[in-house]
Write an enzyme that holds these catalytic residues in place. Structure first.
Site, PDB file in Angstrom:
ATOM      1  N   GLU B  60      17.369  73.069   2.936  1.00 21.09           N
ATOM      2  CA  GLU B  60      18.186  72.490   4.010  1.00 21.09           C
ATOM      3  C   GLU B  60      17.404  72.422   5.320  1.00 21.09           C
ATOM      4  OE1 GLU B  60      19.326  74.805   1.909  1.00 21.09           O
ATOM      5  OE2 GLU B  60      20.850  73.649   0.807  1.00 21.09           O
ATOM      6  N   HIS B 129      32.038  77.238  -0.646  1.00 26.22           N
ATOM      7  CA  HIS B 129      32.198  75.788  -0.829  1.00 26.22           C
ATOM      8  C   HIS B 129      33.449  75.326  -0.092  1.00 26.22           C
ATOM      9  CE1 HIS B 129      29.749  77.034  -4.294  1.00 26.22           C
ATOM     10  NE2 HIS B 129      29.268  75.811  -4.321  1.00 26.22           N
TER      11      HIS B 129
END
Lengths: 391, 324
Positions: B60, B129
């Protein structure tokens, strides 16, 4: 992925992982490897003399900046004393169209590539002539005209920036190379890992230049990694890694030029480690006697890059006795003129507080500024041009 | 006009942008031939090739860091972070670099880029999530933070974000990806950033919400109407820079305000709205501001339907401020 012509070679005799406070080891020879040396002919006498001038400029500028800092005229200096060969050699290996992504001490490399001295000094004063509008602390240079982007003080973050920019170059089919500089400490950062990994996977036109000056503030390179030198890390990313004598400007110029040429040919990135030594503290705020042995500093002083190169040029008749002093006198004259100009420049307008956060100043920032300027005007702090924004 | 789900509208926006501008590229983890874990980039590699829509290594920090460099060198990168929960390795690049580049360089260098990322709960994704991290980013001058709640807005706001000269964090409410459908204009159009959307007009209580909380608040408003309480619902849709004047105007209209978000309460976005009202229009207020939010806990798993505000909790707050 690894090009067979570019084996991972560690040219400096590092002797494996270092232990504790073993001094930052010096290369015992100034020759670069066959692989590197064979790619660069010795530059012409004129080029060699100009390299010396560029190195002297770095040194002269540092001397003046330290003086100004001690006189309280500027806030902070991070000098490049001892790194002149590494910075100038790496900077001069690039073409004007190439980009130089800065680590902490690349100001000298930027000057060698054509960043105006006026921009350099204005940035040190953080005055109204500073292209960064006085927003960065001293020593954070930039120059769009020579593809030398703004950089932050956060170590290693510029590495993926250069890789992304190199991806853009590759996608466009452009021929420019991105030379991405960082220090020994940055090899432990997230940006180093992600940057080298993505650059290798994407095979972008980039060169990673690690200026290993022995110290990340107070932490020696020996405590930064257990690898056999920083160049060894290249192998894990599937790219070549080489170590050069960073105090030998011709070795640096030749080695970095070879890596740049390789990137320009589309053969992918190379990690080049320039082994050198930071002779002074991390900055004007740092006292290196607290953490390092003077004997180590003295040993490196004997391999001063400017002295080494001057001696070489004298011995080859490229330089005559006394010429260095004349070069320095010209540099100081040019420098002192510029210092006087920048000393007289005004500070930034107050409005710059809220400008350039976004392309346009949004309403909430105009409101915040207008409330502030009402008080500033009442207290007499505001200057002409500092007035309120229309809402 | 075709009827699309929210995620189809995102896909339509990406294709529209990439067709009209060859400098727009899209990349991230599993966004290539797979088309992304939610299929937001379905078909992009096929149409635009793997140089313009591609899979990255699992990095990321590298995705956002390289996007910044691409933006500095003439591309318009749209980078996907697979789940907003995974964005934190890139926090440094977003907060220290993308958001500050224009300012620190005196406008010499900029990072016009979009970070797309699914956010929020409602899919039984557990702690990692499901999070709503908008407040972290709204505390960062230089960023824009955008949250659509309808397919039409998802396309129009995403296209506006790609056109924008500054870095935009585009938070996609994953719970709504396939839950909401709506007509979406074909071709290129933009929905201006930093504007509010009036979901429902009303005179008794103003409800501020965004993302997946918009349908929740609409449902609560219907139930409130049955009890004789008429709600004005405002979808904030750009959190930063916020249309502060619009928010204050909507609050003044009723003098009674409920703010709803699924993120934790403490230092959440609702606190800023509440402070703005207290600082600027306290004299118009008929009741204390009420916040309906997630708990100040990590995001749960099996109890997520209790953690996230639902219509019953929102209705309770509406009734509370209406009767005060």
């Amino acid at each position: 992925m690894r090009a067979s012509r570019w084996p991972t070679v560690d040219l400096a005799p590092d002797g494996g992982p270092w232990d504790g406070m073993i001094p930052h080891s010096m290369p015992t020879h100034s020759e670069s490897s066959q692989a590197v040396a064979s790619r660069s002919a010795t530059p012409s006498p004129e080029v060699q003399r100009s390299l010396l001038v560029d190195m002297l400029r770095v040194r002269c500028v540092d001397q003046r900046m330290l003086k100004l800092q001690r006189a309280g005229r500027i806030g902070f200096v991070g000098t490049a004393l001892g790194l002149e060969a590494a910075l100038v050699g790496a900077g001069r290996a690039l073409e004007p169209r190439d980009w130089l992504w800065s680590g902490l001490r690349e100001g000298g490399a930027a000057l060698a590539r054509g960043m105006p001295l006026a921009d350099y000094i204005a940035q040190m004063y953080c005055n109204a002539n500073d292209t960064a509008k006085g927003r960065q602390m001293c020593n954070h240079f930039q120059h769009k005209g020579t593809n030398y982007p703004s950089w932050s003080s956060v170590i290693g973050t510029q590495v993926p920036h250069g890789v992304g920019a190199a991806y853009a170059t590759k996608l466009r089919g452009g021929g420019e190379v991105h030379s991405i500089h960082f220090g020994d400490g940055a090899t432990s950062s997230n940006g180093f890992h992600s940057g080298l990994n993505l650059a290798a996977v994407w095979k972008v036109p980039a060169v990673f230049v690690c200026v290993d000056n022995g110290w990340a503030i107070s932490v020696p390179s020996s405590a930064q990694t257990a690898a056999a030198g920083f160049a060894a890390k290249a192998e894990a990313y599937g790219i070549p890694g080489v170590t050069l004598d960073g105090n030998d400007v011709l070795a640096v110029l030749g080695g970095v030029s070879a890596a740049v040429a390789r990137a320009r040919r589309g053969e992918g990135p190379t990690l080049v480690v320039l082994k050198t030594y930071r002779m002074l503290g991390h900055s004007s705020s740092d006292d290196p006697t607290k953490y390092r042995d003077q004997a180590e500093v003295d040993a490196w002083a004997k391999r001063d890059p400017v002295e080494l190169f001057e001696a070489l040029l004298l011995s080859q008749g490229v330089l005559q006795a006394g010429e260095r002093a004349a070069m320095e006198a010209r540099l100081f004259a040019e420098l002192d003129l510029e210092i006087h100009t920048q000393e007289a420049a005004p500070p930034m307008a107050l409005r710059t507080l809220v400008e350039d956060v976004y392309a346009d100043v949004p309403r909430h920032l105009r409101q915040q500024y207008n409330r502030f300027i009402t008080v500033a005007e009442r207290l007499g702090h505001a200057q002409k041009g500092d007035g309120a924004f229309p809402l | 006009m075709p009827t699309l789900t929210l995620v189809q509208a995102v896909n339509d926006a990406l294709k529209t942008a990439m067709r009209r501008d060859p400098t727009v590229i899209h990349f991230g983890e599993d966004v290539g031939p797979k088309g992304g874990v939610f299929l937001a980039s379905d078909g992009l590699t096929k149409e635009f090739g793997k140089a313009r829509n591609f899979d990255t290594p699992l990095s990321e920090d590298g995705i956002i860091g390289t996007a910044i460099g691409m933006a500095m060198n003439g591309l318009k990168p749209v980078a996907e972070i697979q789940f907003q929960d995974f964005i934190f390795p890139a926090f440094d690049q977003i907060v220290s670099e993308a958001a500050k580049l224009r300012y620190r360089s005196g406008g010499q260098y900029t990072a016009p880029m979009v970070i797309r990322t699914p956010y929020g709960g409602g899919i039984r994704g557990g702690l990692y999530h499901s999070q709503s991290g908008e407040a972290y980013f709204c505390h960062t001058p230089g960023l824009k933070v955008v949250v659509p709640s309808t397919p039409e807005d998802a396309k129009g706001l995403l296209l506006a974000s790609i056109e924008d000269p500054d870095p935009v964090l585009f938070l996609e409410p994953k719970a709504l990806y396939r839950q909401v459908k709506g007509e979406v204009p074909e071709g290129f159009y933009t929905t201006p950033l930093s504007t509010l959307r009036t979901v429902r007009t009303g005179k008794d209580v103003t409800v501020f919400c965004y993302g997946a909380m918009v349908p929740v608040c609409s449902k609560a408003a219907e139930q409130a109407a049955e009890k004789g309480i008429d709600c004005l619902i405002v979808d904030l849709r750009t959190l930063l820079p916020l249309d502060e004047e619009g928010v204050l105007e909507a609050a003044r209209q009723t003098g009674r305000v409920v703010i709803v978000h699924e993120a934790p309460r403490f230092c959440g976005f609702g606190a800023e709205i509440s402070a703005m009202i207290a600082e600027n229009i306290i004299e118009y207020m008929e009741a204390p501001v009420a916040r309906v939010t997630g708990f100040d806990t990590p995001f749960p798993n099996t109890l997520e339907h209790h953690y996230m505000p639902d219509a019953r909790r929102v209705l309770d707050a509406i009734e509370h401020v209406a009767k005060f």
